[in-house]
Scaffold this motif. Structure first.
Motif, PDB file in Angstrom:
ATOM      1  N   GLU A 259       0.734  -1.384  -0.069  1.00 33.68           N
ATOM      2  CA  GLU A 259      -0.258  -0.046   0.594  1.00 33.68           C
ATOM      3  C   GLU A 259       1.296   1.652  -0.262  1.00 33.68           C
ATOM      4  N   ILE A 260       1.574   1.543   0.373  1.00 36.05           N
ATOM      5  CA  ILE A 260       3.029   2.074   0.814  1.00 36.05           C
ATOM      6  C   ILE A 260       3.375   2.656  -0.172  1.00 36.05           C
TER       7      ILE A 260
ATOM      8  N   GLU B 163       2.702   1.745  -3.996  1.00 38.95           N
ATOM      9  CA  GLU B 163       1.299   2.067  -3.790  1.00 38.95           C
ATOM     10  C   GLU B 163       1.089   3.652  -3.947  1.00 38.95           C
ATOM     11  N   GLU B 164       0.962   4.276  -3.046  1.00 39.93           N
ATOM     12  CA  GLU B 164       0.619   5.725  -2.398  1.00 39.93           C
ATOM     13  C   GLU B 164       1.175   6.100  -3.350  1.00 39.93           C
TER      14      GLU B 164
ATOM     15  N   ASP C 201       0.157   9.386  -6.125  1.00 35.74           N
ATOM     16  CA  ASP C 201       1.669  10.612  -6.390  1.00 35.74           C
ATOM     17  C   ASP C 201       1.991  10.869  -6.953  1.00 35.74           C
TER      18      ASP C 201
ATOM     19  N   THR D 210      -4.925   3.726  -9.453  1.00 28.53           N
ATOM     20  CA  THR D 210      -5.470   4.195  -8.164  1.00 28.53           C
ATOM     21  C   THR D 210      -6.356   2.873  -7.915  1.00 28.53           C
TER      22      THR D 210
ATOM     23  N   TYR E 104      -4.283   0.517  -6.792  1.00 22.57           N
ATOM     24  CA  TYR E 104      -3.913   0.949  -4.675  1.00 22.57           C
ATOM     25  C   TYR E 104      -5.416   0.491  -3.977  1.00 22.57           C
TER      26      TYR E 104
ATOM     27  N   LYS F 237      -5.305  -1.925  -0.730  1.00 19.85           N
ATOM     28  CA  LYS F 237      -5.667  -1.330   0.459  1.00 19.85           C
ATOM     29  C   LYS F 237      -7.106  -1.942   0.875  1.00 19.85           C
TER      30      LYS F 237
END
Length: 109
Positions: free
Chosen positions: A55-56, A58-59, A63, A92, A95, A99
């Motif tokens: 998740e991190i 993908e963030e 971004d 997105t 992601y 999540k």
């Protein structure tokens, strides 16, 4: 997905007469090494830890695409905006799936 996206972006860079970067940034290399190490360490623990790490990662990608569209969108052709917007939508969505899976695992505990 990432290979297809890279090919699309490389094609656009080449159309503009540029040379695509062949190397991965140090941060990416370190992150992938850390993920490999973490996989070994947490193999007997929890999938939620691994999903959180994904998740991190993908963030960071979400971004980067968001910034490209927000701050550089006016410098992109219509075709380039379509390509990047489509990739952004896919990333997105992925992601959100990662999540969501992590959140479900956390709620089960």
């Amino acid at each position: 997905t990432s290979i297809k996206f890279k090919e699309e972006l490389v094609s656009e860079v080449q159309k503009l007469g540029g040379a695509p970067t062949q190397e991965t940034k140090t941060e990416g290399k370190v992150f992938r090494a850390w993920m490999g190490f973490k996989t070994v360490l947490t193999a007997h623990h929890s999938r939620s830890i691994l999903l959180f790490s994904c998740e991190i990662g993908e963030e960071v990608v979400v971004d980067a695409y968001s910034n490209a569209l927000s701050y550089h969108g006016k410098n992109l052709s219509a075709e380039q905006q379509i390509i990047i917007s489509a990739q952004y939508a896919t990333i997105t969505d992925e992601y959100g799936q990662i999540k969501g899976r992590r959140d479900m695992l956390v709620e089960q505990k």
